[in-house]
Design an enzyme around this catalytic site. Structure first.
Site, short mmCIF file in Angstrom:
data_model
loop_
_atom_site.label_atom_id
_atom_site.label_comp_id
_atom_site.label_asym_id
_atom_site.label_seq_id
_atom_site.Cartn_x
_atom_site.Cartn_y
_atom_site.Cartn_z
N ARG A 179 48.25 70.95 102.24
CA ARG A 179 49.08 71.78 101.36
C ARG A 179 48.25 72.28 100.17
NH1 ARG A 179 50.45 72.31 96.14
NH2 ARG A 179 50.66 70.06 95.93
N ASP A 180 47.91 71.40 99.24
CA ASP A 180 47.21 71.84 98.03
C ASP A 180 45.84 72.40 98.39
OD1 ASP A 180 46.53 72.18 95.35
OD2 ASP A 180 47.27 70.24 94.75
N HIS A 192 43.43 66.95 89.29
CA HIS A 192 42.42 67.91 89.75
C HIS A 192 41.13 67.61 89.01
CE1 HIS A 192 44.55 70.82 92.37
NE2 HIS A 192 45.58 70.16 91.87
N CYS A 238 46.04 75.48 92.36
CA CYS A 238 47.23 76.31 92.29
C CYS A 238 46.82 77.77 92.24
CB CYS A 238 48.03 75.94 91.04
SG CYS A 238 49.45 77.03 90.80
N HIS A 266 48.73 63.02 90.24
CA HIS A 266 48.07 64.09 91.00
C HIS A 266 47.05 64.75 90.07
CE1 HIS A 266 48.44 67.68 93.84
NE2 HIS A 266 47.91 68.24 92.78
N ASN A 269 41.35 69.31 93.99
CA ASN A 269 41.94 68.00 93.70
C ASN A 269 40.84 66.94 93.65
OD1 ASN A 269 44.13 69.52 95.29
ND2 ASN A 269 45.21 67.79 94.43
N1 COA Z 1 60.83 80.16 101.73
C1 COA Z 1 60.65 81.39 102.25
N2 COA Z 1 61.00 82.52 101.61
C2 COA Z 1 61.57 82.38 100.40
C3 COA Z 1 61.79 81.13 99.82
C4 COA Z 1 61.38 79.98 100.52
N3 COA Z 1 61.53 78.77 100.02
N4 COA Z 1 62.36 81.31 98.63
C5 COA Z 1 62.51 82.66 98.46
N5 COA Z 1 62.01 83.29 99.53
C6 COA Z 1 61.91 84.72 99.76
C7 COA Z 1 63.18 85.49 99.44
O1 COA Z 1 64.02 85.52 100.56
C8 COA Z 1 62.65 86.84 99.09
O2 COA Z 1 62.27 87.50 100.27
P1 COA Z 1 62.46 89.08 100.45
O3 COA Z 1 61.71 89.72 99.31
O4 COA Z 1 61.86 89.37 101.78
O5 COA Z 1 63.93 89.30 100.36
C9 COA Z 1 61.34 86.51 98.37
O6 COA Z 1 60.95 85.23 98.85
C10 COA Z 1 61.51 86.47 96.86
O7 COA Z 1 62.54 85.59 96.53
P2 COA Z 1 63.26 85.57 95.12
O8 COA Z 1 64.42 84.65 95.23
O9 COA Z 1 63.49 86.97 94.65
O10 COA Z 1 62.28 84.85 94.15
P3 COA Z 1 60.88 85.19 93.50
O11 COA Z 1 60.20 86.40 94.03
O12 COA Z 1 61.07 85.09 92.03
O13 COA Z 1 60.06 83.90 94.00
C11 COA Z 1 59.79 81.59 94.57
C12 COA Z 1 60.48 82.60 93.68
C13 COA Z 1 60.05 80.22 94.01
C14 COA Z 1 60.34 81.73 95.98
C15 COA Z 1 58.27 81.93 94.59
O14 COA Z 1 57.81 82.09 93.28
C16 COA Z 1 57.47 80.86 95.27
O15 COA Z 1 57.57 80.69 96.48
N6 COA Z 1 56.63 80.10 94.51
C17 COA Z 1 55.87 79.01 95.05
C18 COA Z 1 54.46 79.10 94.54
C19 COA Z 1 53.61 77.96 95.06
O16 COA Z 1 53.75 77.50 96.18
N7 COA Z 1 52.68 77.49 94.20
C20 COA Z 1 51.77 76.44 94.55
C21 COA Z 1 52.41 75.10 94.73
S1 COA Z 1 52.99 74.39 93.26
ZN ZN Z 2 47.48 70.25 92.84
#
Ligand code: COA
Ligand code: ZN
Length: 308
Positions: free
Chosen positions: A15-16, A208, A239, A206, A248
């Site tokens: 994942r990370d 880094h 990240c 956790h 990490n």
């Molecule tokens: N899995 C798959 N798709 C997802 C989802 C999930 N858990 N959550 C939201 N989406 C999709 C929505 O359906 C939307 O899709 P579309 O544009 O095709 O309709 C799109 O993602 C955007 O969703 P929205 O609710 O408008 O939120 P956003 O654009 O503000 O994004 C998160 C919010 C949380 C989904 C996004 O910022 C994210 O996934 N962040 C994770 C970042 C990450 O993994 N960082 C490293 C680990 S800490």
């Molecule tokens: Zn991390």
């Protein structure tokens, strides 16, 4: 290898480690990597995330990965989630545990998750409700030791957010040092405070290695009472939404450290080193871990001939 571990290591490379890689590793290679890791004695592997595929394209295949990996008795396969949608996908794919993430820093949470604390906390409540108590929910507080945008994070805020996590149904917590801003003094203080709120087996650290302090922070955390640590094969990771993020704490470096000081991890160090040496061919570049390059300190070399 069968004695109860003194230190619990969760492997987070799938994942990370892979989320920040520019090369998208195929589902088959991810599955093969996780299957190899699960043979090495890890009690826990974070096998992927269920986030927006636009946010983290490298892990868009979490569903297929979780459905394809070999389930091994004694190994808990964890899925990172940001929201209810992630929880539902992880449950459908058969994750053993959810790892919800929000940042202590509101600024980083907005950048990483597009939400403020209220939005993320209500997402946690929805996610815990969606599990119906069927699987364990861990909640990670990212940037808990410092944020690349806001700097130091107030201890009182960190503790209030841990309390909110517990109130909303998280059964354990992780304090994450997203961009390597922790130091041993801060770690000791945070661990002592956190252990006032959660039991020893309910706290994971956790770290880094961004500023070279990863392993000293682990040792400081252990000496302050922490038992569980995340680490990533080869020291991969970071990240994608944190400037200057880097790897990490490296798993084989940590397992080696534990062995050198007589702490049992239950993990096969030789197997781990062999697997880590394959990583450059998977990600297409050298990886930062050191023990895979140097070998264990018991791997001796023949002395060069000396003049008679
Ligand atoms: N899995 C798959 N798709 C997802 C989802 C999930 N858990 N959550 C939201 N989406 C999709 C929505 O359906 C939307 O899709 P579309 O544009 O095709 O309709 C799109 O993602 C955007 O969703 P929205 O609710 O408008 O939120 P956003 O654009 O503000 O994004 C998160 C919010 C949380 C989904 C996004 O910022 C994210 O996934 N962040 C994770 C970042 C990450 O993994 N960082 C490293 C680990 S800490
Ligand atoms: Zn991390």
């Amino acid at each position: 290898m069968n004695a109860t571990p003194d230190v619990i290591i969760q492997e987070v490379c799938p994942r990370d480690g892979l989320q920040i890689e520019p090369v998208i590793v195929s589902t088959e290679r991810k599955v093969a990597l996780i299957d190899r890791l699960s043979e090495l004695g890890f009690p826990r592997i974070e096998a992927g995330s269920f986030v927006s595929p636009r946010a983290v394209p490298a892990l868009a295949d979490g569903d297929a990965v979780f459905r394809s990996i070999v389930r091994r008795e004694g190994v808990i396969f964890v899925a990172l989630i940001p929201n209810l949608r992630g929880a539902e996908r992880a449950l459908a794919a058969g994750a053993d545990e959810l790892n919800f993430v929000m940042s202590a820093s509101v600024t980083h949470n907005r950048v990483n998750m597009g939400m403020d604390h209220e939005g993320s906390l209500s997402a946690l409540a929805e996610a815990t409700a969606a599990t119906g108590g069927r699987i364990h929910v861990n909640a990670t507080l990212a940037t808990a030791f410092g944020c690349p945008f806001e700097g130091q994070q107030d201890e009182g805020k960190v503790l209030r957010l841990i309390e909110a996590y517990l109130r909303l149904g998280a059964q354990s917590i992780t304090l994450a040092d997203t961009t390597g801003m922790a130091n041993p003094k801060l770690v000791r203080r945070r661990v002592k405070s956190a252990l006032g709120l959660v039991p020893r087996d309910g706290l994971t650290l956790h770290f880094h290695n961004t500023r070279g302090l990863g392993l000293v922070n682990v040792m400081a955390g252990f000496e302050a009472g922490a038992l569980r640590f995340d680490a990533s094969l080869g020291g991969l990771g970071g990240c994608p939404f944190a400037p200057g993020a880097s790897g990490n704490v490296c798993t084989e470096d940590l397992v080696n450290l534990c062995e050198e000081v007589g702490l049992n991890t239950g993990i096969d160090l030789e197997g781990l080193i062999a697997l880590s040496r394959e990583l450059p061919s998977i990600v297409g570049h050298p990886v930062p871990g050191q023990v895979a390059k140097a070998g264990r300190s018991c791997d001796l070399h023949p002395a060069p001939p000396t003049p008679p």
